[in-house]
Design a protein around this motif. Sequence first.
Motif, mmCIF file in Angstrom:
data_model
loop_
_atom_site.group_PDB
_atom_site.id
_atom_site.type_symbol
_atom_site.label_atom_id
_atom_site.label_comp_id
_atom_site.label_asym_id
_atom_site.label_seq_id
_atom_site.Cartn_x
_atom_site.Cartn_y
_atom_site.Cartn_z
ATOM 1 N N VAL A 115 -47.974 -15.495 8.619
ATOM 2 C CA VAL A 115 -48.747 -16.957 8.733
ATOM 3 C C VAL A 115 -50.000 -16.934 8.382
ATOM 4 O O VAL A 115 -50.605 -17.641 7.704
ATOM 5 C CB VAL A 115 -48.308 -17.313 10.158
ATOM 6 N N LEU A 116 -50.671 -15.723 8.790
ATOM 7 C CA LEU A 116 -51.912 -15.462 8.554
ATOM 8 C C LEU A 116 -52.363 -15.248 7.268
ATOM 9 O O LEU A 116 -53.567 -15.789 6.723
ATOM 10 C CB LEU A 116 -52.589 -14.305 9.587
ATOM 11 N N ARG A 117 -51.479 -14.496 6.590
ATOM 12 C CA ARG A 117 -51.812 -14.014 5.108
ATOM 13 C C ARG A 117 -51.836 -15.330 4.403
ATOM 14 O O ARG A 117 -52.669 -15.605 3.333
ATOM 15 C CB ARG A 117 -50.812 -13.141 4.689
ATOM 16 N N ASN A 118 -50.706 -16.309 4.732
ATOM 17 C CA ASN A 118 -50.543 -17.585 3.845
ATOM 18 C C ASN A 118 -51.475 -18.282 4.119
ATOM 19 O O ASN A 118 -52.068 -19.162 3.249
ATOM 20 C CB ASN A 118 -49.366 -18.149 4.255
ATOM 21 N N GLU A 149 -54.185 -19.814 1.032
ATOM 22 C CA GLU A 149 -54.381 -21.021 0.900
ATOM 23 C C GLU A 149 -55.705 -21.828 1.449
ATOM 24 O O GLU A 149 -55.854 -22.756 1.175
ATOM 25 C CB GLU A 149 -53.216 -21.841 1.357
ATOM 26 N N GLY A 150 -56.333 -20.925 2.113
ATOM 27 C CA GLY A 150 -57.718 -21.568 2.450
ATOM 28 C C GLY A 150 -57.349 -22.619 3.699
ATOM 29 O O GLY A 150 -58.189 -23.374 3.524
ATOM 30 N N LYS A 151 -56.363 -22.416 4.658
ATOM 31 C CA LYS A 151 -56.224 -23.322 5.571
ATOM 32 C C LYS A 151 -56.201 -22.797 7.005
ATOM 33 O O LYS A 151 -56.501 -21.737 7.075
ATOM 34 C CB LYS A 151 -54.492 -23.812 5.338
ATOM 35 N N GLU A 152 -56.410 -23.619 7.979
ATOM 36 C CA GLU A 152 -56.546 -23.342 9.224
ATOM 37 C C GLU A 152 -54.916 -23.061 9.887
ATOM 38 O O GLU A 152 -54.152 -23.397 9.448
ATOM 39 C CB GLU A 152 -57.362 -24.199 10.309
ATOM 40 N N CYS A 153 -55.065 -22.196 11.015
ATOM 41 C CA CYS A 153 -53.910 -21.860 11.532
ATOM 42 C C CYS A 153 -53.867 -21.612 13.002
ATOM 43 O O CYS A 153 -55.104 -21.007 13.405
ATOM 44 C CB CYS A 153 -52.821 -21.051 10.863
ATOM 45 N N VAL A 154 -52.828 -21.362 13.908
ATOM 46 C CA VAL A 154 -52.936 -21.081 15.087
ATOM 47 C C VAL A 154 -51.686 -20.096 15.376
ATOM 48 O O VAL A 154 -50.689 -20.467 15.198
ATOM 49 C CB VAL A 154 -52.992 -22.292 16.061
ATOM 50 N N VAL A 155 -51.979 -18.812 15.831
ATOM 51 C CA VAL A 155 -50.762 -17.898 16.257
ATOM 52 C C VAL A 155 -50.693 -17.092 17.559
ATOM 53 O O VAL A 155 -51.879 -17.247 18.070
ATOM 54 C CB VAL A 155 -50.771 -16.594 15.024
ATOM 55 N N GLU A 156 -49.671 -16.585 18.074
ATOM 56 C CA GLU A 156 -50.002 -16.056 19.112
ATOM 57 C C GLU A 156 -49.216 -14.709 18.596
ATOM 58 O O GLU A 156 -48.280 -14.788 18.306
ATOM 59 C CB GLU A 156 -49.234 -16.545 20.279
#
Length: 495
Positions: free
Chosen positions: A61-64, A68-75
């Motif tokens: 998810v982080l690599r993607n 793509e230059g997007k924000e994300c939230v992961v645990e």
Amino acid sequence: MKALDSSISGIILTDNQQPDNPIIYCNKAFERITGYQRHEIIGHNCRFLQKEDRNQKERAVLRNAVKEGKECVVEMRNYQKNGTLFWNELYMSPIKDEQGNVCYFIGVQNDVTRRKKAEQELLHQQDVMEAQISERTKSLKESEDYLSSIVQTVRESLVVLNPDFKVLSVNEHFLKTFKVGKEETEGRLLYDLGNGQWNIPQLKELLENILPTNNPVEEFEVEHDFPHIGKKLMLLNAHRIELEGQYKDRILIAIEDITDRREIERRKDDFLSIASHELKTPLTTIKGYVQIMQRLLPSDISDKFKDILKKTGIYVERLNTLIADLLDMSRIQTGNIELHRETFDFDKAIHEAVENIQAATKTHQIIIKGSATNSYTGDESHIVQVINNLLSNAIKYSPESDEVEVYLSKVSNFLKVAVKDKGMGIKIEDQKKIFDRFFRVGEIQQRFPGMGIGLYVCEQIIKNHGGTLWVESEFGQGSTFSFTLPLDERKSNVQ
């Protein structure tokens, strides 16, 4: 930056314009959460926090998001410097320039370990039935007997103390090693054992000052001269056990007697030091004679003789390099390695080192990219030694490739050098050992000669400059050896 440093959340900034998106800033909370210091963080990719736990789906998810230059939230699961697992709730967002290009990523990190642990414990409790209580009671006696047999057969001395440092129990190994009986130990204050033989200041420091604030304590060295058994060098692991019921607040101490092992290591180091010094003088003479012979060769000498003399010079130089590495290792072990610090053009020194290596190899092309600094204060010869070693390894261990890349950069107030090859790669279980002296990977040892001291010497040189050396590698996909050096002269003055 002061506002970011006052945040309770860990905050990092990565540079998307540099290869591998290195960290260029971290706040104090990030250091506290991860256990790493700033100089061990700057220049790394964030993935170093996952250590060997690289198969988490959140990484994709982080690599993607980065791609793509997007924000994300992961645990995801991260690991502190001491190996402790913590759950990281990461908010990552891109920072773009006026043209919409992603220049940086900012990451906000929160330690949610307690919440995850509570969730997992709740799920576990829902699955636990009252019927299991009777089964636990039934097996308790068997477990106690089983644990007792383990304690008595381990090849370390074990001592269990109460919170007041009175001995509750010891195993047979302790009694044999320190030549005491159970009646002389159990129920007595540890410091009073053997008529005060265990009244050791280092031991008191461990139990009374270090352990209460740093539980557990591992590999704590204590040296003491016992009246009856002589001088002992002991390696102690201490753990304050906090269990329910009768075992609460017990202190377990494991004592390993490393007196003989350390003496063997000292003798081995002395032998290597003496042997290296003794070999250096005749080898220098041989090298001089070979050079004289090469200069005085008659014009009608055969090509075969010239070739033999040339190969002799090559092998003499190879042996000279090996002995120099052994001498460096000996100086490091005895603490006698000296740094001659002078200000020099760092980029120029690296370029010259690469040119020298390139002139000696016809199989690989060495490509230099980027720049770090034209002014660095340090030991130029030692830094060049590190570059030569990393480049030689990159060429040596990538026989099927024809290219090695050197990347120079400035990351925050650190300079960074990365040497990348497309060779054999290193298995993840071997990566943590390759900087140990004399360690060699099994497959490599069979195919390539060497003693396994080059990387050890390199790491010590970089450490002595206040920097960090590390490796990123996938087996069969090549390796990247990187190091950072602080540009702040006060931080680089590490002895």
